[in-house]
Design a protein around this motif. Structure first.
Motif, short mmCIF file in Angstrom:
data_model
loop_
_atom_site.label_atom_id
_atom_site.label_comp_id
_atom_site.label_asym_id
_atom_site.label_seq_id
_atom_site.Cartn_x
_atom_site.Cartn_y
_atom_site.Cartn_z
N THR A 17 0.83 -1.21 0.00
CA THR A 17 0.00 0.00 0.00
C THR A 17 0.86 1.25 0.00
O THR A 17 0.53 2.25 -0.64
CB THR A 17 -0.94 0.00 1.22
OG1 THR A 17 -1.71 -1.21 1.22
CG2 THR A 17 -1.89 1.19 1.16
N THR A 18 2.00 1.19 0.70
CA THR A 18 2.93 2.33 0.71
C THR A 18 3.49 2.57 -0.69
O THR A 18 3.60 3.72 -1.14
CB THR A 18 4.09 2.07 1.69
OG1 THR A 18 3.55 1.86 3.00
CG2 THR A 18 5.05 3.25 1.72
N VAL A 19 3.83 1.49 -1.39
CA VAL A 19 4.35 1.62 -2.76
C VAL A 19 3.30 2.24 -3.67
O VAL A 19 3.61 3.13 -4.48
CB VAL A 19 4.80 0.25 -3.30
CG1 VAL A 19 5.08 0.33 -4.80
CG2 VAL A 19 6.05 -0.23 -2.57
N THR A 20 2.05 1.78 -3.55
CA THR A 20 1.01 2.34 -4.42
C THR A 20 0.77 3.81 -4.11
O THR A 20 0.52 4.61 -5.03
CB THR A 20 -0.31 1.57 -4.27
OG1 THR A 20 -0.73 1.58 -2.91
CG2 THR A 20 -0.17 0.15 -4.74
N MET A 21 0.87 4.20 -2.85
CA MET A 21 0.71 5.60 -2.49
C MET A 21 1.85 6.43 -3.09
O MET A 21 1.63 7.53 -3.61
CB MET A 21 0.68 5.77 -0.97
CG MET A 21 0.38 7.19 -0.52
SD MET A 21 0.36 7.35 1.29
CE MET A 21 -0.97 6.23 1.71
N TYR A 22 3.06 5.88 -3.04
CA TYR A 22 4.22 6.57 -3.63
C TYR A 22 4.03 6.70 -5.14
O TYR A 22 4.32 7.76 -5.72
CB TYR A 22 5.49 5.79 -3.30
CG TYR A 22 6.75 6.41 -3.86
CD1 TYR A 22 7.32 7.53 -3.27
CD2 TYR A 22 7.37 5.87 -4.99
CE1 TYR A 22 8.48 8.10 -3.79
CE2 TYR A 22 8.53 6.42 -5.51
CZ TYR A 22 9.08 7.54 -4.90
OH TYR A 22 10.21 8.10 -5.43
N ASN A 23 3.56 5.64 -5.77
CA ASN A 23 3.32 5.69 -7.21
C ASN A 23 2.22 6.68 -7.57
O ASN A 23 2.28 7.34 -8.61
CB ASN A 23 2.96 4.30 -7.74
CG ASN A 23 4.18 3.43 -7.97
OD1 ASN A 23 5.24 3.92 -8.33
ND2 ASN A 23 4.03 2.13 -7.77
N LEU A 24 1.22 6.79 -6.71
CA LEU A 24 0.15 7.75 -6.95
C LEU A 24 0.70 9.17 -7.04
O LEU A 24 0.24 9.98 -7.85
CB LEU A 24 -0.88 7.67 -5.81
CG LEU A 24 -2.09 8.60 -5.89
CD1 LEU A 24 -2.98 8.24 -7.07
CD2 LEU A 24 -2.88 8.55 -4.59
#
Length: 367
Positions: A17-24
């Protein structure tokens, strides 16, 4: 047992979830730009085509209408048995930039698409090569947007784009979103460009924009002539030779309609899924199992223990972030999530079995 599942799932879900937030926040995106005054030289648009009568007319029409006009447009007909060649010939009469190349016989040791792209590169004259699949959909400013992107991200040798996917049938909705979900949940896309570590690599052969000199320097498609996931291998060669690679999502500028229905999507993902990770079968199946623990078991666990609600909220955030980045319907992905996770495992196992048995086929050829 539920405590064990909770802890393991939390360990998996928090980083994802942290990675997806960073990608967002940071994922490179080719956004629509009306910048027709930007210029970097001649671009060779290179389209390998094998039995593409359903798509080739659309992609040629879209390329011919591009705001960026210094193009040569080469289509290689790879021994098609349909009307691909006839459709291309009609465009040659409308636009002198379009040329048709009749593909030569596939040599021993080569895979079909790799051989087609190699032949296209040898016929091209541009300073940049834009390899693009026939099922990609463009807007009139797509190539101008890529040129703008090239100037924004200075010093990269290669850009690979994961287009915004178009899907219509239920079968496609069950499988197609998983490609971007895996990419954006476990890889910070910006790291592909900013980090020298060779493990940060992702590439998609649907659209590759590459400097001619860098392409030739790494040996082009000849260097990866027998690789199923040639796009990843070219990206790896770029980074291994000290050059910059950018991996981006297509935003509102580059789209693709990959498959027609569940069967074609299932076979398509089975072809590339295992080999794309460049690892052992054991490690790949272990990875799939870990994903299932993190993204599927908490849903069933919630039926027995309310503490799993927090994990489900993380899954919701993860799917929402990825859907937003990819231009997907997040509500649909949330509803279909449990089935998608089961299918992810099934397709993965099928990919391993077919690869090990040498039974992977694509467009009538064994791979």
């Amino acid at each position: 047992m539920s405590d064990y599942i909770f802890i393991v799932s939390l360990i998996i879900l928090l980083p994802a979830t942290t990675v997806t937030m960073y990608n967002l926040i940071t994922a490179p995106t080719v956004r629509r730009k009306n910048v027709s005054d930007e210029y970097i030289g001649k671009i060779s648009v290179l389209i390998p085509a094998r039995n593409e009568e359903k798509n080739i007319g659309d992609i040629l029409e879209l390329v011919c209408k591009q705001e960026y006009t210094d193009l040569e447009i080469l289509v290689l007909d790879d021994h098609s048995t349909d009307k691909t060649s006839d459709i291309v010939s009609d465009f040659i009469n409308k636009d002198k930039r379009v040329k048709l190349i009749e593909g030569e016989k596939l040599p021993n040791g080569w895979l079909g698409k790799n051989w087609a792209c190699y032949q296209l590169s040898k016929a091209a004259n541009g300073e940049y090569f834009l390899f693009i699949d026939a099922d990609v959909k463009l807007v009139e400013s797509s190539i101008s947007s890529i040129v703008y992107f090239r100037k924004k991200f200075k010093d990269f040798a290669m850009l690979s784009v994961f287009p915004t996917q178009i899907y219509r049938s239920l079968g496609e909705k069950l499988l197609v979103p998983l490609m971007n979900w895996i990419l954006l949940s476990f890889l910070p896309l910006r790291y592909v460009f900013t980090k020298k570590n060779k493990s940060f690599i992702a590439a998609n052969g649907q659209l590759i924009f590459i400097e001619r000199k860098s392409y030739n320097y790494i040996g082009g498609h000849e260097a990866v002539k027998n690789k199923v996931v040639e796009d990843m291998e070219i990206g790896r060669l770029i980074k291994c030779n000290g050059k910059k690679l950018v991996t981006a999502v297509g935003g509102d500028s580059i789209y693709c309609k990959m498959y027609d229905g569940f069967r074609s999507a299932y076979n398509g993902f089975s072809k590339n899924f295992f080999s794309g990770f460049n690892t052992s079968a054991f490690a790949f199946i272990l990875m799939l199992s870990v994903i299932e623990i993190g993204f599927l078991l908490p849903i069933s666990g919630f039926l027995f223990n309310a503490k799993f609600l927090g994990l489900i909220l993380l899954i919701i955030l993860n799917r929402t972030f990825v859907s937003f980045i990819s231009g997907q319907n997040f509500l649909l992905n949330l509803v279909l999530h449990p089935i998608q996770m089961v299918l992810l495992f099934v397709v993965g196992i099928n990919s391993v079995i077919k690869f090990k048995a040498g039974k992977i086929e694509w467009k009538g050829r064994k791979i």
